[in-house]
Design an enzyme around this catalytic site. Structure first.
Site, mmCIF file in Angstrom:
data_model
loop_
_atom_site.group_PDB
_atom_site.id
_atom_site.type_symbol
_atom_site.label_atom_id
_atom_site.label_comp_id
_atom_site.label_asym_id
_atom_site.label_seq_id
_atom_site.Cartn_x
_atom_site.Cartn_y
_atom_site.Cartn_z
ATOM 1 N N GLY A 215 0.838 -1.192 0.000
ATOM 2 C CA GLY A 215 0.000 0.000 0.000
ATOM 3 C C GLY A 215 0.868 1.235 0.000
ATOM 4 O O GLY A 215 2.065 1.152 0.281
ATOM 5 N N CYS B 83 5.236 -6.143 1.803
ATOM 6 C CA CYS B 83 5.582 -4.727 1.804
ATOM 7 C C CYS B 83 4.860 -3.976 2.935
ATOM 8 O O CYS B 83 5.137 -4.233 4.092
ATOM 9 C CB CYS B 83 5.301 -4.146 0.417
ATOM 10 S SG CYS B 83 6.062 -2.553 0.164
ATOM 11 N N TYR B 84 3.900 -3.110 2.616
ATOM 12 C CA TYR B 84 3.186 -2.418 3.709
ATOM 13 C C TYR B 84 2.582 -3.448 4.669
ATOM 14 O O TYR B 84 2.538 -3.230 5.882
ATOM 15 C CB TYR B 84 2.091 -1.510 3.133
ATOM 16 C CG TYR B 84 1.283 -0.789 4.198
ATOM 17 C CD1 TYR B 84 1.720 0.420 4.729
ATOM 18 C CD2 TYR B 84 0.095 -1.330 4.685
ATOM 19 C CE1 TYR B 84 0.992 1.070 5.727
ATOM 20 C CE2 TYR B 84 -0.639 -0.683 5.678
ATOM 21 C CZ TYR B 84 -0.189 0.514 6.185
ATOM 22 O OH TYR B 84 -0.904 1.150 7.161
ATOM 23 N N HIS C 11 8.136 -7.745 -3.419
ATOM 24 C CA HIS C 11 6.865 -8.156 -4.042
ATOM 25 C C HIS C 11 7.017 -9.478 -4.795
ATOM 26 O O HIS C 11 7.435 -9.484 -5.954
ATOM 27 C CB HIS C 11 6.396 -7.065 -5.016
ATOM 28 C CG HIS C 11 5.922 -5.841 -4.317
ATOM 29 N ND1 HIS C 11 4.618 -5.659 -3.920
ATOM 30 C CD2 HIS C 11 6.576 -4.741 -3.903
ATOM 31 C CE1 HIS C 11 4.480 -4.507 -3.306
ATOM 32 N NE2 HIS C 11 5.669 -3.920 -3.284
ATOM 33 N N GLU D 294 4.799 -11.173 -6.114
ATOM 34 C CA GLU D 294 3.772 -11.306 -7.151
ATOM 35 C C GLU D 294 4.184 -10.719 -8.494
ATOM 36 O O GLU D 294 3.560 -11.005 -9.506
ATOM 37 C CB GLU D 294 2.451 -10.670 -6.679
ATOM 38 C CG GLU D 294 2.431 -9.143 -6.552
ATOM 39 C CD GLU D 294 3.033 -8.608 -5.248
ATOM 40 O OE1 GLU D 294 3.746 -9.361 -4.570
ATOM 41 O OE2 GLU D 294 2.792 -7.433 -4.916
ATOM 42 N N ASP E 6 -14.332 -9.860 -23.962
ATOM 43 C CA ASP E 6 -14.789 -9.529 -22.602
ATOM 44 C C ASP E 6 -16.309 -9.434 -22.524
ATOM 45 O O ASP E 6 -16.944 -10.077 -21.689
ATOM 46 C CB ASP E 6 -14.206 -8.187 -22.122
ATOM 47 C CG ASP E 6 -12.719 -8.100 -22.328
ATOM 48 O OD1 ASP E 6 -12.100 -9.155 -22.514
ATOM 49 O OD2 ASP E 6 -12.182 -6.983 -22.319
ATOM 50 N N LYS F 16 -7.191 -10.349 -18.713
ATOM 51 C CA LYS F 16 -7.642 -10.851 -20.013
ATOM 52 C C LYS F 16 -7.429 -12.365 -20.196
ATOM 53 O O LYS F 16 -8.299 -13.068 -20.676
ATOM 54 C CB LYS F 16 -6.878 -10.110 -21.113
ATOM 55 C CG LYS F 16 -7.448 -10.298 -22.491
ATOM 56 C CD LYS F 16 -8.359 -9.165 -22.753
ATOM 57 C CE LYS F 16 -9.034 -9.195 -24.070
ATOM 58 N NZ LYS F 16 -9.890 -7.994 -24.173
#
Ligand code: XMP
Length: 543
Positions: free
Chosen positions: A76, A103-104, A194, A196, A252, A399
């Site tokens: 964050g 992180c945060y 991170h 991710e 989509d 997507k």
């Protein structure tokens, strides 16, 4: 703290079927407003473990109801010492459910449990080298099992942990900071970097270790589960009302329509609008595909004149988007009224849209309206007051996840591989004022680009390939005469999720064929240029 760009902490998760079922035993990601929160959820879903994002302010009861196998606390933009620093209920750390702070998230855990967080002397942003403590010994952290003792990680923080809370130990360091800590007994783990993002080496393995070694999560998540969850959530939301869906023929909105059709059957009417800014033959071909192959109930509305009239003299990209968004809603409202007076036997209360997560994040401003990158029309370009509530079943997805769901729904391959096309259509690819002759020129040039990319076998390998018409005239020579015509820019990009993109190094012969054909076959064009900019700093579309 301090991610480079962040967004306001999450609204309650509304895609993913609205809520995950307790029996899925997935992972809840509590959002502190980080830029990568949804990416964490997506990485977890990639491991066939369900994951939903909830605001960090969710109550313990709300979290418990989902019976998660694990909880991730996101990054964050704040510092834990900010007056308005986002917080969780500290009881999340005492539920006996494994927790991973990122992180945060790590700073908040430290602060909440009595450790110290301080401003770093040097802000860590970008790459850092992580050294894992005792990576091969018996006391190797479960998070780092099978991971080399030194690896490149991606950081984005200005605060760091100085003193650990009681019961914690350090399991990894970078040059400047304590980078990983844990209290294995309480099953609380935290990393400053991170895992991710793709730039972190072995980030997926770290997440897998958390999911399967620490949380003992089960791989129960699948496209079929998503479809079942989502249709149930849509049914519950709409009650006995009716809905319309704004279809574009792209993957989509088509996936959204087919999903909602499963939930509501004939109470869903799809509307496909010809804005006058579609590609060559797109209106007719798309209508045929939606009706004859997908058996959807679709009304085709040719509204080209009213869109183009409203856009007369407009050159500002954001104005174009807003006008088009407003006009779309006006058309939908009119069609809904007609339906209401005719075949609908209940109130039409909902508008279905195929909004994806990258559309949401780029349309939601971090620091007020000035930071909005573009108002993607199926998010921010819509008027604030609408006669419909929105249903956006794909709002949390990327997507490639939507393509997978489409496949599970049995959609034909030709729809699934279709390149994205923006809601405002050619309007954002025709710079300057939109006129009918210029639209005709752009359509022809665009058709050539796509045809050549297809015949080179590249269509399914690239993210998007299209033409842009520039209001730039230049001198040319054709036959014996001087010409003074327009410029077409060719844009071909590769990307995983449209959040970042790179221009494609097309073979010279393909570029040559595209250029020769456009100049020879499209009247009024004297020059073709190739766009060699990446995102960031450029965007994929030109406007
Ligand atoms: P940008 O240009 O922002 O585009 O890098 C990222 C992706 O989003 C598509 N795009 C849109 N899609 N409505 C949409 O539905 C819009 O207003 C819109 N603007 C851009 C774009 O084609 C690319 O795939």
């Amino acid at each position: 703290m301090m991610e480079s760009a962040a967004r306001p902490a999450a609204e309650p998760a509304q895609g993913q079927g609205g809520r995950m079922k307790a029996e899925l035993g997935g992972v809840v990601v509590l959002d502190f407003g980080g830029q990568y929160t949804q990416l964490i959820a997506r990485r977890i879903r990639e491991q066939q473990v369900f994951s939903a994002v909830l605001p960090c302010t969710s109550s313990i009861d709300e979290i418990r109801k989902l019976a998660p196998a694990g909880i991730v606390l996101s990054g964050g933009p704040s510092s834990v010492y900010d007056a308005e620093a986002p917080k969780c209920d500290p009881k999340v750390l005492a539920l006996g459910i494994p927790v991973l702070g990122i992180c945060y998230g790590m700073q908040w855990i430290t602060h909440a449990l009595g450790g110290t967080v301080e401003k770093a002397e040097r802000r860590e942003y970008g790459r850092a080298q992580l050294s894992i403590e005792d990576s091969k010994g018996n006391s190797c952290s479960e998070l780092f099992v099978g991971i080399p003792e030194s690896l490149r990680v991606w950081n984005s923080h200005g605060d760091h942990v100085r003193m650990l809370p009681e019961g914690f130990r350090t399991t990894g360091r970078t040059e400047n900071a304590i980078a990983a800590v844990e209290d294995a007994q309480r099953k609380i783990y935290a990393v400053e970097f991170h895992p991710e993002v793709n730039h972190t080496e072995r980030g997926t393995e770290l997440l897998r270790n958390f999911l399967f070694k620490v949380c003992k999560a089960e791989q129960k998540w699948s496209g079929a589960a998503f479809i079942e969850e989502t249709t149930a959530a849509v049914r519950a939301k709409v009650g006995n009302k009716w809905a319309i869906c704004g279809l574009s023929g792209g993957v989509d909105s088509t996936v959204a329509a087919v999903l909602v059709h499963r939930a509501m059957g004939t109470r869903l009417t799809n509307i496909f609008v010809n804005t006058g800014m579609l590609r060559k033959n797109e209106f007719e071909q798309t209508l045929e595909m939606l009706r004859d192959r997908l058996h959807l109930h679709v009304i085709g509305v040719d509204a080209s004149d009213r869109f183009l009239d409203k856009l007369q003299g407009v050159t500002d990209p954001e104005k174009k988007r807003k006008i088009i968004g407003g006009e779309f809603i006006a058309v939908f409202a009119e069609e809904a009224q007609k339906l209401q007076a005719g075949e609908a036997h209940g109130e039409i209360g909902f508008l279905v849209q195929g909004t994806l997560y990258p559309d949401v994040i780029e349309s939601v401003s971090v620091k007020g309206p000035s930071a909005t990158i573009k108002t993607h029309h199926n998010v921010g370009g819509l008027p604030e007051k609408m006669p419909f509530a929105l249903i956006e079943p794909l709002r949390d997805l990327f997507k490639d996840e939507v393509r997978r769901i489409g496949k599970d729904l049995g959609l034909p391959a030709e729809i699934l591989v279709k390149h994205p096309f923006p809601g405002p259509g050619l309007a954002v690819r025709l710079l300057g004022e939109i006129t009918r002759p210029h639209l005709a020129t752009l359509r022809e040039a665009d058709a050539i680009v796509v045809e050549e990319i297809r015949s080179a076998g590249l269509y399914e390998k690239v993210w998007q390939a299209f033409a842009v018409l520039l209001p730039v005239r230049s001198v040319g020579v054709m036959g014996d005469g001087r010409t003074y015509g327009l410029t077409v820019a060719v844009r071909v990009v590769e990307s995983d999720d449209a959040m970042t993109a790179d221009w494609v190094r097309l073979p010279g012969e393909v570029l040559e064929r595209i250029s020769t054909r456009i100049v020879n076959e499209v009247p009024g064009v004297t020059r073709v240029v190739y766009d060699i900019s990446s995102k960031p700093p450029s965007t994929i579309e030109w406007e």
